[in-house]
Design an enzyme around this catalytic site. Structure first.
Site, PDB file in Angstrom:
ATOM      1  N   ASN A 183       0.870  -1.175   0.000  1.00  0.00           N
ATOM      2  CA  ASN A 183       0.000   0.000   0.000  1.00  0.00           C
ATOM      3  C   ASN A 183       0.909   1.227   0.000  1.00  0.00           C
ATOM      4  OD1 ASN A 183      -1.787   2.044   0.439  1.00  0.00           O
ATOM      5  ND2 ASN A 183      -2.458   1.372   2.469  1.00  0.00           N
ATOM      6  N   LYS A 224       0.119   4.184  -0.255  1.00  0.00           N
ATOM      7  CA  LYS A 224      -0.545   5.374   0.298  1.00  0.00           C
ATOM      8  C   LYS A 224      -0.350   6.561  -0.655  1.00  0.00           C
ATOM      9  CE  LYS A 224      -0.261   3.302   4.821  1.00  0.00           C
ATOM     10  NZ  LYS A 224      -0.188   3.441   6.271  1.00  0.00           N
ATOM     11  N   HIS A 248      -9.682   1.655   4.736  1.00  0.00           N
ATOM     12  CA  HIS A 248      -8.428   1.856   5.469  1.00  0.00           C
ATOM     13  C   HIS A 248      -8.650   2.875   6.588  1.00  0.00           C
ATOM     14  CE1 HIS A 248      -4.302   2.823   6.458  1.00  0.00           C
ATOM     15  NE2 HIS A 248      -3.961   1.690   5.853  1.00  0.00           N
ATOM     16  N   GLU A 293      -6.954   5.229   7.628  1.00  0.00           N
ATOM     17  CA  GLU A 293      -6.631   6.632   7.285  1.00  0.00           C
ATOM     18  C   GLU A 293      -7.791   7.292   6.552  1.00  0.00           C
ATOM     19  OE1 GLU A 293      -2.933   5.642   5.422  1.00  0.00           O
ATOM     20  OE2 GLU A 293      -2.052   5.231   7.382  1.00  0.00           O
ATOM     21  N   GLU A 309      -5.665  -4.331  10.931  1.00  0.00           N
ATOM     22  CA  GLU A 309      -4.651  -3.281  11.042  1.00  0.00           C
ATOM     23  C   GLU A 309      -4.936  -2.420  12.283  1.00  0.00           C
ATOM     24  OE1 GLU A 309      -2.523  -2.373   7.101  1.00  0.00           O
ATOM     25  OE2 GLU A 309      -4.241  -1.041   7.236  1.00  0.00           O
ATOM     26  N   GLY A 342       2.483   2.653  11.048  1.00  0.00           N
ATOM     27  CA  GLY A 342       3.495   3.694  10.881  1.00  0.00           C
ATOM     28  C   GLY A 342       4.240   4.071  12.151  1.00  0.00           C
ATOM     29  N   SER A 354       3.253  -1.737  10.697  1.00  0.00           N
ATOM     30  CA  SER A 354       4.689  -1.804  10.984  1.00  0.00           C
ATOM     31  C   SER A 354       5.327  -3.153  10.668  1.00  0.00           C
ATOM     32  CB  SER A 354       4.962  -1.404  12.443  1.00  0.00           C
ATOM     33  OG  SER A 354       4.639  -0.046  12.645  1.00  0.00           O
TER      34      SER A 354
END
Ligand code: 13P
Length: 246
Positions: A7, A9, A92, A94, A162, A168, A205
């Site tokens: 991904n 992003k 996702h 985000e 996730e 991250g 991560s």
């Protein structure tokens, strides 16, 4: 076969760099054919990335719920298919967090994408390390998969666990913890949506140091990778590892 999804992003910032990264990922995918490799670049680079990807599959980081019309800013299902996309990442954290994407919207996208014949990767996960992940995830699954029945190609659904606190941060969930959550997600997918062989990925991560520990777990069918998928050499090693654990 285990799956590894890149991904990207909102990276990189030039088509040239996107092509370089796609080329190197394809090279590793070709060299290690037991791994299922998916590359999900920003929409803008789908077409250029597709030219480089023969063995690796093309993914998109979002989808829309129909085949076109007056929906400013959206990329629709027919456009994704034309670009050669076979996987879509939906929900996702985000997008949920920064774009305010609701479970209702995610449900429409998941349902439409599955019916359109795409492989869907639905992302779920809790915010805090201290809470029981399944309290959040059970509710997300119930809402995001509402109304889906066996005739809706639910076998093309993969769920990605996730945890938000692990994304991250360099602080991944433990492999045992991830395997436990994956098993509980699978139980629900089988019980409520009658999915015979449910698939669950872990993301948050994952890097070349810890990937093997996740892939060793029978309950974990693969990994969804953010930051490390942008580093060509490291991602190549991760594909190699996925191949050896497949
Ligand atoms: P990182 O691998 O950068 O933690 O991102 C995980 C992720 O959000 C993949 O979708």
């Amino acid at each position: 076969m285990k799956t590894i999804i890149a991904n990207w992003k909102s990276n990189p910032n030039s088509v040239k760099d996107a092509v370089i990264l796609a080329k190197s990922t394809e090279k590793a995918a070709l060299k290690y054919p037991q791994a299922e490799v998916v590359v999900a670049p920003p929409f803008l680079y789908l077409t250029e990335a597709k030219k480089e990807l023969k063995y690796a599959k093309l993914g998109a980081q979002d989808s829309f719920w129909n085949e076109g019309g007056a929906y400013t800013g959206e990329v629709n299902l027919a456009q994704l298919k034309t670009a050669g996309v076979s996987f879509v990442i939906i929900g996702h954290s985000e997008r949920r967090r920064y774009l305010g994407e609701s479970d209702e919207v995610i449900n429409r996208k998941v349902s439409a994408s599955l019916r359109y014949g795409l492989q869907v990767v639905l992302c779920v996960g809790n915010q805090e390390r201290s809470e029981d992940p399944m309290r959040v995830i059970s509710s997300q699954l119930a809402q995001d998969l509402k109304g889906l029945a066996p005739g809706d190609k639910v076998e093309n659904l993969t769920v990605a666990y996730e945890p938000i606190w692990a994304i991250g941060t360099g602080d991944a969930e433990s492999p045992d913890g991830a395997a436990n959550v994956a098993a509980r997600i699978k139980e629900q997918l089988t019980r409520y949506w009658k999915i015979g062989s449910p698939r669950v990925l872990y993301g948050g991560s994952v890097d070349d140091k810890n990937i093997a520990k996740f892939l060793e777990k029978e309950e974990i069918d693969g990994v969804l990778v953010g930051g490390a998928s942008l580093k060509a050499a490291e991602f190549g090693r991760m594909i190699k590892e996925t191949n050896s654990k497949s």
